[in-house]
Design a protein around this motif. Structure first.
Motif, PDB file in Angstrom:
ATOM      1  N   GLU A   1       0.835  -1.205   0.000  1.00  0.00           N
ATOM      2  CA  GLU A   1       0.000   0.000   0.000  1.00  0.00           C
ATOM      3  C   GLU A   1       0.869   1.255   0.000  1.00  0.00           C
ATOM      4  OE1 GLU A   1      -3.111   0.043   2.929  1.00  0.00           O
ATOM      5  OE2 GLU A   1      -3.789   2.041   2.352  1.00  0.00           O
ATOM      6  N   ASN A   2       2.011   1.201   0.646  1.00  0.00           N
ATOM      7  CA  ASN A   2       2.893   2.372   0.709  1.00  0.00           C
ATOM      8  C   ASN A   2       4.395   2.087   0.621  1.00  0.00           C
ATOM      9  OD1 ASN A   2       1.093   4.773   1.133  1.00  0.00           O
ATOM     10  ND2 ASN A   2       0.394   3.554   2.876  1.00  0.00           N
TER      11      ASN A   2
ATOM     12  N   LYS B   1       6.820   2.924  -2.275  1.00  0.00           N
ATOM     13  CA  LYS B   1       6.834   4.273  -2.855  1.00  0.00           C
ATOM     14  C   LYS B   1       8.159   4.956  -2.503  1.00  0.00           C
ATOM     15  CE  LYS B   1       1.787   4.560  -2.502  1.00  0.00           C
ATOM     16  NZ  LYS B   1       0.633   5.014  -1.681  1.00  0.00           N
TER      17      LYS B   1
ATOM     18  N   HIS C   1       4.381  -1.292  -6.759  1.00  0.00           N
ATOM     19  CA  HIS C   1       3.687  -0.002  -6.768  1.00  0.00           C
ATOM     20  C   HIS C   1       4.446   0.956  -5.865  1.00  0.00           C
ATOM     21  CE1 HIS C   1       0.180   2.749  -6.750  1.00  0.00           C
ATOM     22  NE2 HIS C   1       0.414   2.898  -5.457  1.00  0.00           N
TER      23      HIS C   1
ATOM     24  N   TRP D   1       5.698   8.923  -9.110  1.00  0.00           N
ATOM     25  CA  TRP D   1       4.403   9.506  -8.715  1.00  0.00           C
ATOM     26  C   TRP D   1       4.672  10.926  -8.250  1.00  0.00           C
ATOM     27  CZ3 TRP D   1       1.297   7.923  -3.709  1.00  0.00           C
ATOM     28  CH2 TRP D   1      -0.055   8.254  -3.858  1.00  0.00           C
TER      29      TRP D   1
ATOM     30  N   ASN E   1       2.533   6.582 -12.151  1.00  0.00           N
ATOM     31  CA  ASN E   1       1.216   6.616 -11.511  1.00  0.00           C
ATOM     32  C   ASN E   1       0.645   8.033 -11.636  1.00  0.00           C
ATOM     33  OD1 ASN E   1      -0.807   5.383  -9.855  1.00  0.00           O
ATOM     34  ND2 ASN E   1       0.099   6.251  -7.999  1.00  0.00           N
ATOM     35  N   GLU E   2      -0.568   8.138 -12.177  1.00  0.00           N
ATOM     36  CA  GLU E   2      -1.330   9.407 -12.125  1.00  0.00           C
ATOM     37  C   GLU E   2      -0.613  10.587 -12.798  1.00  0.00           C
ATOM     38  OE1 GLU E   2      -2.337  10.007  -7.990  1.00  0.00           O
ATOM     39  OE2 GLU E   2      -3.481   8.149  -7.882  1.00  0.00           O
TER      40      GLU E   2
ATOM     41  N   ASN F   1      -0.714   3.455 -14.420  1.00  0.00           N
ATOM     42  CA  ASN F   1      -1.796   3.318 -13.441  1.00  0.00           C
ATOM     43  C   ASN F   1      -2.440   4.681 -13.164  1.00  0.00           C
ATOM     44  OD1 ASN F   1      -3.047   1.437 -11.462  1.00  0.00           O
ATOM     45  ND2 ASN F   1      -2.103   2.740  -9.892  1.00  0.00           N
TER      46      ASN F   1
ATOM     47  N   GLN G   1      -7.409   2.178 -11.339  1.00  0.00           N
ATOM     48  CA  GLN G   1      -7.487   2.138  -9.876  1.00  0.00           C
ATOM     49  C   GLN G   1      -8.887   1.741  -9.414  1.00  0.00           C
ATOM     50  OE1 GLN G   1      -5.950   5.761  -8.146  1.00  0.00           O
ATOM     51  NE2 GLN G   1      -3.932   5.487  -9.072  1.00  0.00           N
TER      52      GLN G   1
ATOM     53  N   HIS H   1     -11.201   3.556  -7.790  1.00  0.00           N
ATOM     54  CA  HIS H   1     -11.720   4.092  -6.529  1.00  0.00           C
ATOM     55  C   HIS H   1     -13.075   4.700  -6.880  1.00  0.00           C
ATOM     56  CE1 HIS H   1      -7.999   3.403  -4.441  1.00  0.00           C
ATOM     57  NE2 HIS H   1      -7.320   4.089  -5.338  1.00  0.00           N
TER      58      HIS H   1
ATOM     59  N   GLU I   1      -6.780  -0.951  -7.764  1.00  0.00           N
ATOM     60  CA  GLU I   1      -6.944  -0.404  -6.397  1.00  0.00           C
ATOM     61  C   GLU I   1      -8.421  -0.349  -6.009  1.00  0.00           C
ATOM     62  OE1 GLU I   1      -4.814   3.305  -5.863  1.00  0.00           O
ATOM     63  OE2 GLU I   1      -3.099   2.606  -7.015  1.00  0.00           O
TER      64      GLU I   1
ATOM     65  N   TRP J   1      -8.051  -2.363  -2.589  1.00  0.00           N
ATOM     66  CA  TRP J   1      -7.099  -1.465  -1.932  1.00  0.00           C
ATOM     67  C   TRP J   1      -7.271  -1.488  -0.420  1.00  0.00           C
ATOM     68  CZ3 TRP J   1      -2.879  -0.459  -4.179  1.00  0.00           C
ATOM     69  CH2 TRP J   1      -2.003   0.518  -3.676  1.00  0.00           C
TER      70      TRP J   1
ATOM     71  N   TRP K   1      -8.042   3.507   3.358  1.00  0.00           N
ATOM     72  CA  TRP K   1      -7.550   4.881   3.232  1.00  0.00           C
ATOM     73  C   TRP K   1      -8.681   5.887   3.002  1.00  0.00           C
ATOM     74  CZ3 TRP K   1      -6.912   8.102  -1.397  1.00  0.00           C
ATOM     75  CH2 TRP K   1      -7.651   7.632  -2.478  1.00  0.00           C
TER      76      TRP K   1
HETATM   77  C1  XIL Z   1      -2.770   5.739  -0.594  1.00  0.00           C
HETATM   78  C2  XIL Z   1      -2.611   4.842   0.622  1.00  0.00           C
HETATM   79  O1  XIL Z   1      -3.669   3.938   0.657  1.00  0.00           O
HETATM   80  C3  XIL Z   1      -2.591   5.690   1.876  1.00  0.00           C
HETATM   81  O2  XIL Z   1      -2.269   4.879   3.000  1.00  0.00           O
HETATM   82  C4  XIL Z   1      -1.567   6.810   1.754  1.00  0.00           C
HETATM   83  O3  XIL Z   1      -1.654   7.656   2.877  1.00  0.00           O
HETATM   84  C5  XIL Z   1      -1.789   7.611   0.494  1.00  0.00           C
HETATM   85  O4  XIL Z   1      -1.775   6.739  -0.627  1.00  0.00           O
HETATM   86  N1  XIL Z   1      -3.830   6.130  -5.557  1.00  0.00           N
HETATM   87  C6  XIL Z   1      -2.678   5.374  -5.420  1.00  0.00           C
HETATM   88  C7  XIL Z   1      -2.321   4.820  -4.096  1.00  0.00           C
HETATM   89  O5  XIL Z   1      -2.025   5.055  -6.433  1.00  0.00           O
HETATM   90  O6  XIL Z   1      -0.927   4.684  -3.933  1.00  0.00           O
HETATM   91  C8  XIL Z   1      -2.925   5.628  -2.972  1.00  0.00           C
HETATM   92  O7  XIL Z   1      -2.643   4.949  -1.751  1.00  0.00           O
HETATM   93  C9  XIL Z   1      -4.399   5.835  -3.184  1.00  0.00           C
HETATM   94  C10 XIL Z   1      -4.649   6.571  -4.466  1.00  0.00           C
END
Ligand code: XIL
Length: 365
Positions: free
Chosen positions: A86-87, A90, A123, A127, A168-169, A209, A243, A245, A274, A322, A330
């Motif tokens: 998750e982190n 990075k 991942h 970013w 990413n993004e 991503n 992702q 979300h 995610e 995620w 998150w």
């Molecule tokens: C988020 C994590 O879930 C959190 O714990 C952190 O504080 C911030 O990042 N897009 C992404 C992920 O690609 O890496 C992000 O993860 C959520 C949005």
């Protein structure tokens, strides 16, 4: 891995309490708090993944440091066949100083995954968030610095990580390139990142991503134009991570299907990278009522069905949710309102959302 072998590895691991922990894990392993088969990972041959917290800075949910770490590891290993950090992979966490890499948490996740017959997806290499101060304040050769970061991380994990989110993004919702330290200091930085990742591990699958690309055609236009440009210039890219979300209303499954189909038409692999589904986007609920839980079951089922019906088997990079439980998702911190976006509740119990995902996996092989 064939299912039978995977199950043997899994059974052996549980039997030996070897899920990444030591003596203190044994009691948790012998008093399972989780249901018996069928597990999600046994319902399909595509990778079913989960994002896991590992670091001490994410203590509530860490599979290494949380008071509930052994339960978290058991649940993850039972239900999922793939993991993503998750982190901790990075740049801010894995490369905290220019001359210092922190492999400990990433290596812990890799060992946990291997001990339990799970794949690992990387991942993320580039970013605009989770950047260490030294990168933000860098005054040297930026291209060499980025290349060195990517080369070192991908090489370190080349025998264990077979796919990466390289960038990413990088685009805004209107399709324009996001202004970041990378775009400011390195011309054509996206292409250079993919070339560096490929050079470090020619066998790794390389993904782009992003969020909202399932809902905003202009944003997906920008991503797919980038892919076409890469192909014209022989720059490697294998797939797109959506992702996803998303929430109970938005976007429609029709939009999601159209977006997946555009990638498939270009021969790109597609990951749901995610996934979480917010059930309280307007902050009108205080609990997950049975009605909301049922809507979430249907929504998970419909989204997974859209993926399986739209993306042919050979192009499926897998589905990753995620986070493990609603208690540590998150989204509640990010949106500052209650929500229950995942497959398991705070007590590690399967929700109707789990059933919806399972129904889709079983109905559409
Ligand atoms: C988020 C994590 O879930 C959190 O714990 C952190 O504080 C911030 O990042 N897009 C992404 C992920 O690609 O890496 C992000 O993860 C959520 C949005």
């Amino acid at each position: 891995m064939p299912k039978t072998i995977k199950n043997l590895v899994f059974t052996a691991c549980i039997g030996l309490a070897a899920c990444g922990g030591g003596q203190s894990d044994r009691s948790a392993v012998t008093t399972p708090t989780i249901p018996t088969a069928p597990m999600l990972r046994d319902q399909t041959t595509i990778p079913i993944g989960v994002a896991l917290a590992v670091g001490s800075f994410e203590r509530a949910s860490s599979i290494r440091y949380s008071p509930q770490a052994s339960q978290l590891r058991n649940l993850a290993a039972h239900e999922f066949s793939s993991v993503v950090a998750e982190n901790v992979m990075k740049p801010e966490f894995i490369h905290p100083q220019e001359d210092q890499y922190n492999w400990s948490d990433g290596d812990y996740l890799v060992k946990f995954a291997k001990d339990n017959g799970m794949q690992i997806h990387g991942h993320t290499l580039v970013w605009h968030n989770a950047i260490p101060d030294w990168m933000n304040n860098y005054t040297g050769d930026w291209e060499a610095m980025l290349t060195d970061h990517i080369t070192t991380v991908v090489s370190h994990y080349s025998s264990d990580i077979s796919s990466w989110d390289v960038v990413n993004e990088a685009f805004l919702d209107d399709g324009s390139v996001r202004s970041t330290i990378w775009s400011t200091h390195i011309s054509d930085y996206i292409a250079k990142a993919y070339l560096a990742a490929h050079a470090a591990d020619p066998d790794a699958e390389l993904y782009y991503n992003d969020y909202n690309i399932e809902a905003m055609p202009k944003k997906l236009d920008a991503v797919l134009n980038m892919v076409s440009d890469f192909r014209n210039r022989n720059i490697p890219i294998d797939g797109i991570g959506f992702q996803l979300h998303i929430d109970r209303y938005w976007p429609s499954t029709t939009q999601i299907r159209q977006a997946f189909s555009r990638c498939v038409a270009m021969g790109l692999k597609v990951r749901i990278s995610e996934l979480d589904i917010r059930m309280n986007p307007n902050n009108t609920a205080t609990t997950l009522t049975p009605e909301l839980a049922e809507l979430q079951r249907q929504r998970y089922r419909d989204v997974i069905t859209a993926y399986l019906e739209t993306v042919p088997y050979d192009l499926r990079g897998g589905i990753t949710v995620w986070g493990l439980t609603d208690a540590t998702s998150w989204v509640t911190g990010y949106y500052h309102m209650p929500d229950w976006p995942l497959l398991f509740d705070a007590n590690f119990q399967r929700k109707p959302a789990w059933t919806g995902m399972s129904e889709a996996l079983i109905a559409t092989p």
